[in-house]
Design an enzyme around this catalytic site. Structure first.
Site, PDB file in Angstrom:
ATOM      1  N   ASP A  52       0.886  -1.167   0.000  1.00 41.78           N
ATOM      2  CA  ASP A  52       0.000   0.000   0.000  1.00 41.78           C
ATOM      3  C   ASP A  52       0.919   1.210   0.000  1.00 41.78           C
ATOM      4  O   ASP A  52       1.615   1.477   0.986  1.00 41.78           O
ATOM      5  CB  ASP A  52      -0.877  -0.021   1.258  1.00 41.78           C
ATOM      6  CG  ASP A  52      -1.750   1.223   1.358  1.00 41.78           C
ATOM      7  OD1 ASP A  52      -1.663   2.114   0.474  1.00 41.78           O
ATOM      8  OD2 ASP A  52      -2.524   1.315   2.331  1.00 41.78           O
ATOM      9  N   TYR A 141      -8.983  14.508 -10.926  1.00 43.97           N
ATOM     10  CA  TYR A 141      -7.814  13.797 -11.467  1.00 43.97           C
ATOM     11  C   TYR A 141      -6.846  14.794 -12.118  1.00 43.97           C
ATOM     12  O   TYR A 141      -5.645  14.787 -11.858  1.00 43.97           O
ATOM     13  CB  TYR A 141      -8.303  12.753 -12.466  1.00 43.97           C
ATOM     14  CG  TYR A 141      -7.224  12.044 -13.252  1.00 43.97           C
ATOM     15  CD1 TYR A 141      -6.301  11.213 -12.632  1.00 43.97           C
ATOM     16  CD2 TYR A 141      -7.158  12.173 -14.644  1.00 43.97           C
ATOM     17  CE1 TYR A 141      -5.332  10.543 -13.373  1.00 43.97           C
ATOM     18  CE2 TYR A 141      -6.199  11.510 -15.388  1.00 43.97           C
ATOM     19  CZ  TYR A 141      -5.278  10.703 -14.751  1.00 43.97           C
ATOM     20  OH  TYR A 141      -4.329  10.041 -15.488  1.00 43.97           O
TER      21      TYR A 141
HETATM   22  C1  AKB Z   1      -8.081   8.887 -18.303  1.00 43.10           C
HETATM   23  O1  AKB Z   1      -8.852   8.786 -19.266  1.00 43.10           O
HETATM   24  O2  AKB Z   1      -8.430   9.265 -17.177  1.00 43.10           O
HETATM   25  C2  AKB Z   1      -6.616   8.575 -18.530  1.00 43.10           C
HETATM   26  C3  AKB Z   1      -5.833   9.794 -18.882  1.00 43.10           C
HETATM   27  C4  AKB Z   1      -6.062  10.480 -20.148  1.00 43.10           C
HETATM   28  O3  AKB Z   1      -5.002  10.193 -18.125  1.00 43.10           O
HETATM   29  N1  AKB Z   1      -6.476   7.584 -19.544  1.00 43.10           N
END
Ligand code: AKB
Length: 315
Positions: A52, A141
């Site tokens: 982890d 993200y």
């Molecule tokens: C996603 O689609 O989240 C990944 C990226 C483009 O980083 N494949």
């Protein structure tokens, strides 16, 4: 001698990168680790441990015991799963990076960490997006990728840490499957075409995104890591580009092999994520500084994907 640790070795990139690094540096010198159980493709090819990455003590102990010199940190939540659990996305993506960077300084390691086209946002120029431009990501993200790039740059400047990074486009592979990304449709479409002769895309027909075949991505990653440090000028991650296509265009490429293949479109929550990203990337800086060059275009990638997936799925 180089002693490598790959954290997140059982994911889409991890499996292929581990195999490629083992072929180059020797099986025993490439240690694979993941929170998940060992991917069957890695079984018997070299050392593996359940790890982890948020457990800093366990990571440090493994690095010291195995005399690791280089870490590839691939553990992360991607764009679609990140939107479902933004808090976990931030904690895992940034928490793990911070710990590995600190460990890198302590143990004098060389680090690879992947950024993404998701580091860009809706205010970024969307065609031929330059290396250096407006970055205002709107997904969690993407925010972790942009913040992560800045963090890497900080550690590089402040502590002279050798940390290198690329902005991966969507990655297309047949050996290991992706999970939780927005560009995943470009892999799922091949499974749909072979298994059922049809596929429903969660992105609309003219959604163009930057993409790359996995062999190119692995080659780029290894090439960047082998480049002499004096040639690495960019503090931030490198733009990396190969192909740009839409669901309609990849469906047409597949139809050349499977004429009866049918595609339909049902855009969902992935659509606004894709709409906030570039359509194509200018990677001239990576090409000039460390000689990056892609090999796979849409046709070549479609050929290898269909050929290998048909064998894998025995159809
Ligand atoms: C996603 O689609 O989240 C990944 C990226 C483009 O980083 N494949």
């Amino acid at each position: 001698m180089e002693r490598i640790l790959i954290i997140g070795a059982c994911g889409q990139i991890g499996v292929e990168l581990t195999l490629a690094l083992r072929a180059k540096y020797g099986n025993e010198n490439v240690f694979a680790a993941d929170i998940r159980e060992e991917n069957p493709l890695l079984a018997g090819t070299g050392p593996f441990a359940i790890l982890d990455v948020m457990d800093a003590e366990a990571t440090r102990a493994l690095v010291r015991k195995e005399k690791i010199t280089t870490i590839y940190l691939l553990a992360a939540l991607l764009s679609a799963t990140g939107e479902k659990d933004p808090k976990l996305c931030w904690n895992l993506n940034i928490g793990s990076l911070r710990q590995v960077l600190d460990l890198g300084v302590e143990e004098k390691l060389k680090i690879f960490w992947p950024s993404s086209i998701a580091a860009f946002g809706p205010t970024t120029p969307r065609e031929n997006t330059p290396q250096r431009t407006i970055m205002e990501p709107t997904t969690m993200y993407g925010i972790t990728k942009y913040a992560g790039e800045l963090l890497c740059q900080y550690y590089k400047n402040k502590f002279s840490l050798d940390v290198r990074s690329v902005r991966y486009p969507g990655l297309i592979s047949w050996k290991s499957e992706p999970g939780g990304g927005t560009t995943d449709y470009a892999v799922e479409i091949f499974y749909g075409a072979i298994r059922e002769g049809k596929y429903t895309s969660f992105l609309s027909e003219n959604t163009f995104l930057p993409m790359m075949y996995m062999d190119d991505a692995i080659r780029a990653t290894m090439q960047l890591m082998e480049t002499p440090i004096e040639k690495i000028k960019s503090g931030m991650s490198y733009n990396l580009s190969a192909i740009s296509f839409s669901p309609k265009e990849i469906a047409e490429a597949i139809k050349k092999h499977i004429p009866s293949f049918q595609i339909s479109y049902k855009p969902d929550f992935h659509q606004p994520i894709a709409d906030s990203w570039p359509k194509s990337i200018d990677d001239s800086v990576a090409r000039a500084e460390w000689g990056w060059k892609h090999e796979y275009d849409l046709e070549k990638m479609t050929d290898v994907m269909l050929e290998n997936l048909k064998k894998k799925l025995k159809q």
